[in-house]
Design an enzyme around this catalytic site. Structure first.
Site, PDB file in Angstrom:
ATOM      1  N   SER A  36       0.865  -1.180   0.000  1.00 17.98           N
ATOM      2  CA  SER A  36       0.000   0.000   0.000  1.00 17.98           C
ATOM      3  C   SER A  36       0.896   1.222   0.000  1.00 17.98           C
ATOM      4  O   SER A  36       2.018   1.176   0.509  1.00 17.98           O
ATOM      5  CB  SER A  36      -0.912   0.059   1.239  1.00 17.98           C
ATOM      6  OG  SER A  36      -1.711  -1.084   1.372  1.00 17.98           O
TER       7      SER A  36
ATOM      8  N   HIS B 119      -2.803  -1.721  -2.141  1.00 19.70           N
ATOM      9  CA  HIS B 119      -2.337  -2.621  -3.207  1.00 19.70           C
ATOM     10  C   HIS B 119      -2.623  -4.071  -2.851  1.00 19.70           C
ATOM     11  O   HIS B 119      -1.674  -4.824  -2.694  1.00 19.70           O
ATOM     12  CB  HIS B 119      -0.818  -2.539  -3.364  1.00 19.70           C
ATOM     13  CG  HIS B 119      -0.266  -1.260  -3.812  1.00 19.70           C
ATOM     14  ND1 HIS B 119       1.015  -0.852  -3.511  1.00 19.70           N
ATOM     15  CD2 HIS B 119      -0.805  -0.266  -4.528  1.00 19.70           C
ATOM     16  CE1 HIS B 119       1.258   0.326  -4.040  1.00 19.70           C
ATOM     17  NE2 HIS B 119       0.147   0.711  -4.650  1.00 19.70           N
TER      18      HIS B 119
ATOM     19  N   VAL C  46      -0.863  -1.496   5.317  1.00 23.98           N
ATOM     20  CA  VAL C  46      -0.542  -2.658   6.136  1.00 23.98           C
ATOM     21  C   VAL C  46       0.805  -2.434   6.812  1.00 23.98           C
ATOM     22  O   VAL C  46       1.766  -2.004   6.177  1.00 23.98           O
ATOM     23  CB  VAL C  46      -0.503  -3.927   5.272  1.00 23.98           C
ATOM     24  CG1 VAL C  46      -0.011  -5.119   6.082  1.00 23.98           C
ATOM     25  CG2 VAL C  46      -1.882  -4.219   4.689  1.00 23.98           C
TER      26      VAL C  46
ATOM     27  N   ASN D 147       4.459   0.724   3.475  1.00 25.09           N
ATOM     28  CA  ASN D 147       4.604  -0.524   4.224  1.00 25.09           C
ATOM     29  C   ASN D 147       5.971  -0.678   4.868  1.00 25.09           C
ATOM     30  O   ASN D 147       6.309  -1.754   5.346  1.00 25.09           O
ATOM     31  CB  ASN D 147       4.299  -1.749   3.344  1.00 25.09           C
ATOM     32  CG  ASN D 147       2.981  -1.631   2.642  1.00 25.09           C
ATOM     33  OD1 ASN D 147       2.929  -1.574   1.427  1.00 25.09           O
ATOM     34  ND2 ASN D 147       1.906  -1.554   3.400  1.00 25.09           N
TER      35      ASN D 147
ATOM     36  N   GLU E 171      -2.158  -1.916  -7.780  1.00 27.26           N
ATOM     37  CA  GLU E 171      -3.075  -0.783  -7.838  1.00 27.26           C
ATOM     38  C   GLU E 171      -4.532  -1.224  -7.748  1.00 27.26           C
ATOM     39  O   GLU E 171      -5.051  -1.880  -8.644  1.00 27.26           O
ATOM     40  CB  GLU E 171      -2.878  -0.014  -9.143  1.00 27.26           C
ATOM     41  CG  GLU E 171      -1.518   0.634  -9.294  1.00 27.26           C
ATOM     42  CD  GLU E 171      -1.335   1.828  -8.378  1.00 27.26           C
ATOM     43  OE1 GLU E 171      -2.248   2.664  -8.289  1.00 27.26           O
ATOM     44  OE2 GLU E 171      -0.267   1.921  -7.750  1.00 27.26           O
TER      45      GLU E 171
END
Length: 686
Positions: free
Chosen positions: A169, A191, A238, A412, A622
């Site tokens: 992400s 993502h 995340v 991340n 994406e």
């Protein structure tokens, strides 16, 4: 109100008037509820319309009755859900909600039920057995997703030691001081995998008395996880929060060793049903053992492990997300996040007043000793000394508020480079809070773009978000070409010619991207995470310029020779255009792709699957994108790559791929006037 709807899904009116849904031409529901519960009702109705079959499958699975509904292939899932007591705990959590929010959850479930009742042909026969659903089902799915998929999935807990590399992400919050128009901007950009049902995103706007929020969430959830209003905006990425602990048990007779004594397991017989191919139901049961730390499982090597999952006494995750979206300023937003009810995820925030924040959020067990790697591996279950000492409070979690650099970011990576220059330092926190590093090349590209110049325009932010250039290529390709210069091997000469002309990006017309990607995989391993072949390893002291250099230039050139052979085998030629084989392909839509593996330092992340029938398609990357500016009027652009519906025959399964292929974003229609100007249909929720 509209004078006459273009169309309506509603059948006969009922006694309740919940409101109305305006469906725009991308299949996005703009829900206008008569009251808060009416908005939740409309959101449930909308998800049933767009993803009814998947939502019901998710809810049936969270009940621990998937094998009863769909057969033996679901039995392993049921045993995991039942052993962990997901549905029983969901009943407790549901009962613990404030009455007004329980009403909202019930309304969301009723919206699903009413849609299914009025449109039975839209719901597959194989999932109708799950109906009707309830507010408990809504909570159970949320609990399973957050605590037993993200935090403690079966494969993560019972297989090999889990690799705690956070999923993909991106997110940015940019302060007014860094924007040319003086307004804060927030980028949300998760993502997750495209095909896993519990990770699928859904775009919506929720309007009701006193609130209007736009954003996305995972299907089946009744609240938006990525949201913005005229006042606040927030996103998640995340993170690596260790919200579960695996305890290695020492068997002792019919029990296990604990604090120097033999302690008996608590046991429970759990019964469930399995649907046979002929439709009959077979009774099944198993004995589940429980230790002090939690349910006991046998690992792949035969050893016994007890699973502790943090936060099972904290039932407010959905309500916290709702309160975050209902906030009007930073103080109210902080009041919501301080409750620490969301089990994991970085939270990045921006608002109308110009505040920005990064928070390494999660329900993190507190320990008296041990570092991240210690608690990520199985720990001794023989002693009470390893039991958690509560959870880490909001005040003690890493966070950055209104930094002087004017931005916060996360891709991340661990929290330490959430802004630059750094203001967070690992030594100020317990060693189990997070890894020190390394920082991924995608995260380095994130920081590099945000520090590349002074002030940015809104258009600059969009351009940088859509950037497909590889930081790895920018950093290492000149050294590779220098090492290969003068090589007599024809393969090397061919590679030099192609790579010198390559634009160092993964665009559809890029020639050389496939060759460099293949070389990088040989250099850094299948996930592009091995930094051992660099001359200078990653360092927190120089986090956005390392790793660098070729440790063994001759070996790197030999790998380039191998890469030429593999690239020709895989893609036909070393200068095959990237988009010829990398395709955005859903149904009848098949377009040239762009974007690449994040660990090669590409911010616009697409994780490509294996070649099949001459092409490869996205496995991950994406999904939802929104870029919002707190200008007046508010500016908002976005995209949901795979479209906003998963129902068979929907026109909205692939209607946004053209934007993804052309590297553009849609205008997000925030006002009723805009929605009426782009109206596809209307549902009157009566």
């Amino acid at each position: 109100m509209l004078g006459s709807p273009l169309a309506s899904h509603a059948a006969e009116p009922t006694s309740s008037d919940h409101g109305q849904i305006l469906w725009d031409t991308f299949g996005v529901p703009h829900i206008y509820g008569k009251d808060e519960a009416g908005t939740f009702y409309g959101f449930g109705w909308a998800q049933a319309h767009s993803y009814g079959n998947i939502v019901l499958k998710l809810y049936g699975t969270a009940r621990g009755r998937a094998a009863e509904y769909w057969g033996k292939s679901e039995e392993e899932s049921d045993r995991w859900v039942l052993a962990n007591g997901v549905y029983d705990r969901a009943k407790t959590w549901y009962a613990a909600q404030e009455p007004s929010f329980r009403k909202d959850l019930d309304a969301f479930a009723q919206g699903i039920n009413d849609y299914a009742t009025k449109h039975p042909n839209d719901i597959s026969d194989d999932v109708k057995a799950v109906l009707p659903v309830s507010g408990v089902d809504v909570v159970a799915h949320s609990l399973r997703l957050m605590n037993y998929v993200y935090i403690a999935s079966e494969t993560k807990m019972l297989g090999e030691p889990p690799e705690r590399k956070a999923g993909g992400s991106n997110t940015w919050a940019i302060a007014p001081s860094r924007m040319t128009d003086g307004h804060a901007v927030l980028l949300a950009n998760p993502h997750l995998p495209w095909s896993y049902p519990f990770f699928r995103y859904y775009e919506a706007q929720m309007n009701g008395p006193g609130f209007s929020m736009y954003g996305a969430t995972q299907i089946g959830l009744p609240v938006l996880r990525f949201a913005f209003t005229k006042d606040v905006a927030f996103s998640n990425t995340v993170n690596t929060i260790l919200g579960a602990i695996r305890y290695r048990l020492t068997p002792d007779g019919d029990g296990y060793r604990f604090d120097g004594k033999t302690r008996k397991f608590d046991t429970k017989t759990i019964r469930y049903k399995v649907k046979s191919p002929d439709g009959t139901l077979q009774d099944r049961s198993f004995e589940q053992r429980y230790a002090v730390q939690g349910p006991v499982f046998k690992q792949t090597d035969g050893s016994l492990m007890a699973l502790y999952v943090a936060g099972l006494d904290r039932p407010g995750m959905l309500r916290q997300y709702w309160d975050m979206g209902r906030s009007h300023n930073f103080a109210e937003f902080q009041s919501a996040v301080k409750k620490i009810q969301i089990p994991m995820f970085n939270i990045v925030y921006a608002d109308h007043d110009g505040h920005i924040m990064y928070l390494d959020n999660g329900i993190l067990p507190k320990h008296s000793e041990g570092d991240f790697n210690y608690w990520n591996a199985p720990v001794s279950g023989e002693t009470s000394a390893t039991l958690p000492k509560g959870i880490v409070a909001y005040e003690d979690l890493p966070k950055v508020i209104d930094p002087s650099g004017g931005f916060v970011q996360n891709a991340n990576d661990p929290p330490w480079v959430s802004t630059y220059p750094r203001v967070l330092h690992p030594e100020a926190y317990p060693a189990y809070v997070s890894l020190t590093g390394p920082m991924s090349l995608r995260a380095q590209m994130s920081v590099t773009m945000l520090t590349a110049s002074g002030k940015m325009s809104y258009e600059d932010v969009i351009e940088r978000k859509l950037n497909t250039h590889s930081l790895l290529a920018q950093r290492i390709l000149p050294q590779l070409l220098e090492a290969a210069a003068g090589e007599p091997r024809k393969n090397i000469a061919d590679a030099i010619r192609v790579l010198k002309s390559w634009d160092q990006a993964d665009n559809a017309d890029s020639r050389g991207a496939l060759l460099f990607e293949t070389w990088a995989r040989l250099m850094m391993g299948p996930k592009f995470t091995d930094f051992s072949n660099f001359a200078r390893g990653w360092s927190l002291d120089d986090p956005i310029h390392t790793p660098d250099g070729l440790k063994d230039p001759a070996q790197a050139v030999n790998l380039l020779d191998k890469a030429v052979i593999e690239t020709r085998k895989l893609y036909g030629a070393i200068d095959t255009p990237f988009g010829k084989v990398s395709r955005f392909h859903i149904g009848n839509v098949n377009l040239p792709g762009n974007g690449g593996f994040g660990n090669t330092g590409i911010f616009r992340t697409i994780t490509w699957g294996p070649m099949k029938d001459g092409q490869r398609t996205p496995f991950h990357g994406e999904t939802w994108v929104s870029i919002v500016s707190f200008s007046s009027p508010m500016r908002a652009k976005g995209l949901l790559s795979y479209g906003n519906s998963g129902q068979p025959g929907s026109t909205h399964q692939s209607d946004q791929l053209s934007y993804l292929s052309s590297k553009t974003l849609r205008d997000l229609w925030l006002t009723r006037a805009e929605q009426e100007a782009h109206l596809e249909t209307v549902d009157s929720l009566k």
